[in-house]
Design an enzyme around this catalytic site. Structure first.
Site: not given
Ligand code: HMG
Ligand code: MG
Length: 309
Positions: A22, A247
């Protein structure tokens, strides 16, 4: 004998959570097919990990690489006793994650407001509110719940993060019912004393046995930060095979600490992990070959070249 005495105050056993499939792959620019991810998870499952973060049910518009998550979860060969985790940002993600039969839901919030906006498009308070239903449903379904706190030390947009900000998110995640909480150095900029201060503060609010260290290695501090965490009693660490990762919303941040390096250090310290280092070296070679570049693991590369000599 001297080594034994020096280690008496460190945990005897640690859990290593493999996050390569992931965190490691989410930032890869070229789309990696589900078959390769499945093969990687299967190799890691056989290496002895008890917990593998295999997927993220996030918006594919935000992180296209994770769009194969459902296929990955459906395609892997699950080993008994292994917990397969996935990031879940909202109810839409949870619905798919439940169909994909994940074992552990990972909710993720930040200790920095600026990073929260960049990563999940809402404030910290809004994210916690959004996670309430996710957490409740995950628990009702009998799943484990883990909370990950990004930018717990330094934020790429705000600089050094005050420990109090981390504590507030720890309290909120605890109140959501998290079984485990990750304290994450998202941009790999923290240093050991800072890590001890934050870990000790977090342990005032949540059982230390359920706190984990998630260290990226951008500034080469990750192993030192893990050792510093061991010294204050942390016994769960995240690592990524071949040091893959970064990230998408933390520019310039490199991968997680390499699993091979962590395992090599734990072996030397006499700390039990239950994981076969040689099998992880093989998994690291497998994915590095697929990506067409050398592994970022120093120990992995050293052990691989020793095999050839
Ligand atoms: P948004 O654009 O504000 O949300 O995103 P929305 O509700 O307006 O949805 C926008 C579009 O995305 C829509 O599609 C939804 O259906 C779709 P459209 O109508 O435009 O066709 N959508 C989804 N599709 C599939 N699965 C879903 C989903 N949710 C919405 N779950 C949201 C808000 C939170 C969804 C977005 O910002 C997001 O997905 N962010 C994820 C970012 C991410 O994954 N970052 C990396 C992971 S974190 C990390 O790496 C840190 C960690 O390792 C710890 C560290 O190191 O710090 C954990
Ligand atoms: Mg991380």
């Amino acid at each position: 004998m001297q080594i034994m005495q020096a280690n008496q105050h460190l945990p005897q056993q640690v859990k290593i959570v493999e996050v390569g499939p992931r965190d490691g792959l989410q930032n890869e620019p070229g789309i990696i097919d589900a078959e390769t991810k499945i093969a990687l998870v299967n190799r890691l499952s056989l290496a002895g990990f008890h917990n593998i973060e295999a997927a993220a049910f996030v918006s594919p518009k935000w992180v296209p690489q994770m769009a194969t998550s459902n296929a990955v979860m459906q395609g892997i060969t699950r080993q008994p006793g292994v917990v397969y985790s996935a990031l879940v940002p909202n109810m839409q993600g949870l619905e798919t994650a439940l169909q994909a039969k994940i074992d552990e839901v990972v909710i993720f919030a930040a200790a920095s407001e600026a990073f929260s906006q960049k990563n999940i498009n809402c404030s910290i308070a809004e994210s916690i509110q959004r996670f309430q239903q996710v957490a409740q449903t995950a628990k009702q379904q009998g799943l484990r719940l883990r909370g990950s706190i990004s930018c717990a030390f330094v934020c790429p947009y705000q600089g050094v993060v005050p420990p109090q900000s981390v504590i507030e998110v720890v309290q909120r995640m605890r109140d959501l019912g998290c079984d485990e909480i990750d304290i994450a150095d998202t941009i790999g900029a923290a240093t050991p004393r800072q890590v001890q201060t934050v870990m000790q503060a977090a342990a005032q609010e949540f059982p230390i046995a359920q706190l984990s260290g998630h260290f990226h290695d951008t500034y080469g501090q990750a192993l030192a930060n893990i050792y510093a965490s061991l010294e204050v009693g942390i016994a769960i660490f995240h690592a990524s095979v071949a040091g893959l990762g970064g990230c998408p919303y933390a520019k310039g941040a490199t991968g997680n600490v390499a699993t091979e390096d962590v395992l090599y250090m734990m072996q030397g310290l006499g700390i039990e992990t239950g994981i076969d280092l040689n099998a992880v070296v093989d998994a690291g070679l497998f994915i590095s070959q697929h990506l067409g570049r050398p592994s970022m693991s120093r120990a992995g590369n050293a052990l691989a070249s020793k095999r050839m000599s």
